[in-house]
Design a protein around this motif. Structure first.
Motif, PDB file in Angstrom:
ATOM      1  N   VAL A  59      18.522  -0.301   1.921  1.00  0.00           N
ATOM      2  CA  VAL A  59      17.428   0.629   2.224  1.00  0.00           C
ATOM      3  C   VAL A  59      16.384  -0.040   3.112  1.00  0.00           C
ATOM      4  O   VAL A  59      15.912   0.544   4.098  1.00  0.00           O
ATOM      5  N   LEU A  60      16.010  -1.267   2.778  1.00  0.00           N
ATOM      6  CA  LEU A  60      15.009  -1.981   3.574  1.00  0.00           C
ATOM      7  C   LEU A  60      15.496  -2.196   5.008  1.00  0.00           C
ATOM      8  O   LEU A  60      14.727  -2.062   5.965  1.00  0.00           O
ATOM      9  N   GLU A  61      16.768  -2.529   5.158  1.00  0.00           N
ATOM     10  CA  GLU A  61      17.319  -2.711   6.503  1.00  0.00           C
ATOM     11  C   GLU A  61      17.342  -1.390   7.264  1.00  0.00           C
ATOM     12  O   GLU A  61      17.060  -1.353   8.478  1.00  0.00           O
ATOM     13  N   ALA A  62      17.658  -0.292   6.574  1.00  0.00           N
ATOM     14  CA  ALA A  62      17.636   1.023   7.229  1.00  0.00           C
ATOM     15  C   ALA A  62      16.217   1.396   7.632  1.00  0.00           C
ATOM     16  O   ALA A  62      15.991   1.945   8.721  1.00  0.00           O
ATOM     17  N   PHE A  63      15.245   1.097   6.764  1.00  0.00           N
ATOM     18  CA  PHE A  63      13.840   1.356   7.099  1.00  0.00           C
ATOM     19  C   PHE A  63      13.437   0.603   8.353  1.00  0.00           C
ATOM     20  O   PHE A  63      12.735   1.133   9.217  1.00  0.00           O
ATOM     21  N   GLU A  64      13.878  -0.656   8.460  1.00  0.00           N
ATOM     22  CA  GLU A  64      13.514  -1.457   9.629  1.00  0.00           C
ATOM     23  C   GLU A  64      14.194  -0.930  10.892  1.00  0.00           C
ATOM     24  O   GLU A  64      13.567  -0.845  11.957  1.00  0.00           O
ATOM     25  N   GLN A  65      15.465  -0.557  10.773  1.00  0.00           N
ATOM     26  CA  GLN A  65      16.222  -0.112  11.943  1.00  0.00           C
ATOM     27  C   GLN A  65      15.699   1.204  12.499  1.00  0.00           C
ATOM     28  O   GLN A  65      15.669   1.403  13.719  1.00  0.00           O
ATOM     29  N   TYR A  66      15.272   2.107  11.625  1.00  0.00           N
ATOM     30  CA  TYR A  66      14.875   3.448  12.068  1.00  0.00           C
ATOM     31  C   TYR A  66      13.369   3.684  11.978  1.00  0.00           C
ATOM     32  O   TYR A  66      12.908   4.780  12.294  1.00  0.00           O
ATOM     33  N   GLY A  67      12.612   2.659  11.587  1.00  0.00           N
ATOM     34  CA  GLY A  67      11.181   2.848  11.395  1.00  0.00           C
ATOM     35  C   GLY A  67      10.315   2.547  12.596  1.00  0.00           C
ATOM     36  O   GLY A  67       9.089   2.672  12.525  1.00  0.00           O
TER      37      GLY A  67
END
Length: 243
Positions: free
Chosen positions: A214-222
């Motif tokens: 989740v944290l990696e997805a937040f970083e990639q799309y944030g």
């Protein structure tokens, strides 16, 4: 000798023969020679919080028959049969209610809420972005239950939410302060099964791994501000883009 005298317990004695005394740390009694200082109480950060006895608003509206859904069985298992086209639903009305149901742990409420959320995210498109502010409280409520299954379900929903529409990942950045504290607490919650088989990993129920995803997805799309905001709330997180 009376029954009261017989039932009275004798105080425990120390080596010197004096009665043993228990005392809280830093209290006046704790400085006495025969005192045993009690350990500090646990903070309870990982303790599960029970759901309100009344249940969720999702349960109330489901039992009242407000949702255009029914249970359908097929060869692959259970799924939701929508009585209307998902794309025509009022997302401002229905999506927050389905997110509210993520707190549920009993059938059929848990099944309908989880499956309904994923169905609406899959078909929502541009309708999802304006509803983001209404989803934060249900997400926070589900995570704060500290229930393993509820947290894992919510983490999978967050992964789907981030990629469900344009700008959704960036729209979540201002709400990291509400979402990420619980993730920071459970980030290292990984089951060490040794040489055994971790079936939870196969079912994607390993909480620590899901939080990292989740944290990696937040970083990639944030967007550009995502990493610094994640790092502020989860200090041990390392960038998956910069590294």
């Amino acid at each position: 000798m009376s029954a009261t005298t017989k039932s009275r317990k004798k105080p425990q004695l120390t080596v010197s023969g004096k009665p043993q005394l228990t005392a809280a740390g830093f209290s006046t009694k704790s400085h006495m020679k025969n005192a045993t200082v009690l350990p500090p109480p646990t903070a309870g950060a990982f303790d599960e919080r029970p759901l309100d006895s009344k249940g969720t608003d999702f349960r109330y509206f489901y039992e009242r028959g407000d949702f255009p859904i029914a249970l359908e069985h097929d060869t692959k298992g259970n799924k939701i049969a929508w009585k209307v086209e998902i794309e025509k639903l009022d997302y401002h009305h229905y999506l927050p209610m389905f997110f509210d149901g993520l707190c549920e742990t009993t059938h059929p409420y848990q099944f309908f809420a989880e499956r309904g959320v994923h169905d609406m995210l899959e078909h929502g498109g541009s309708k999802i972005l304006p509803v983001i502010p209404q989803l934060i409280i249900p997400i926070k409520k589900a995570l704060n239950m500290r229930n393993h299954k509820v947290i894992c379900t919510t983490l999978k929903v967050l992964q789907h939410l981030v990629v469900s529409g344009e700008m959704v990942g960036e729209a979540l950045v201002p709400y990291y302060r509400q979402i990420l504290p619980i993730l920071n607490i459970f980030k290292n919650n990984n089951l060490n099964s040794g040489d055994g088989i971790d079936y939870g990993q196969q079912r994607r129920e390993n909480m620590g791994d899901l939080i990292q995803e989740v944290l990696e997805a937040f970083e990639q799309y944030g967007g550009d501000d995502a990493f610094i905001n994640i790092k502020y709330m989860v200090p041990t997180y390392e960038s998956c883009l910069l590294n």
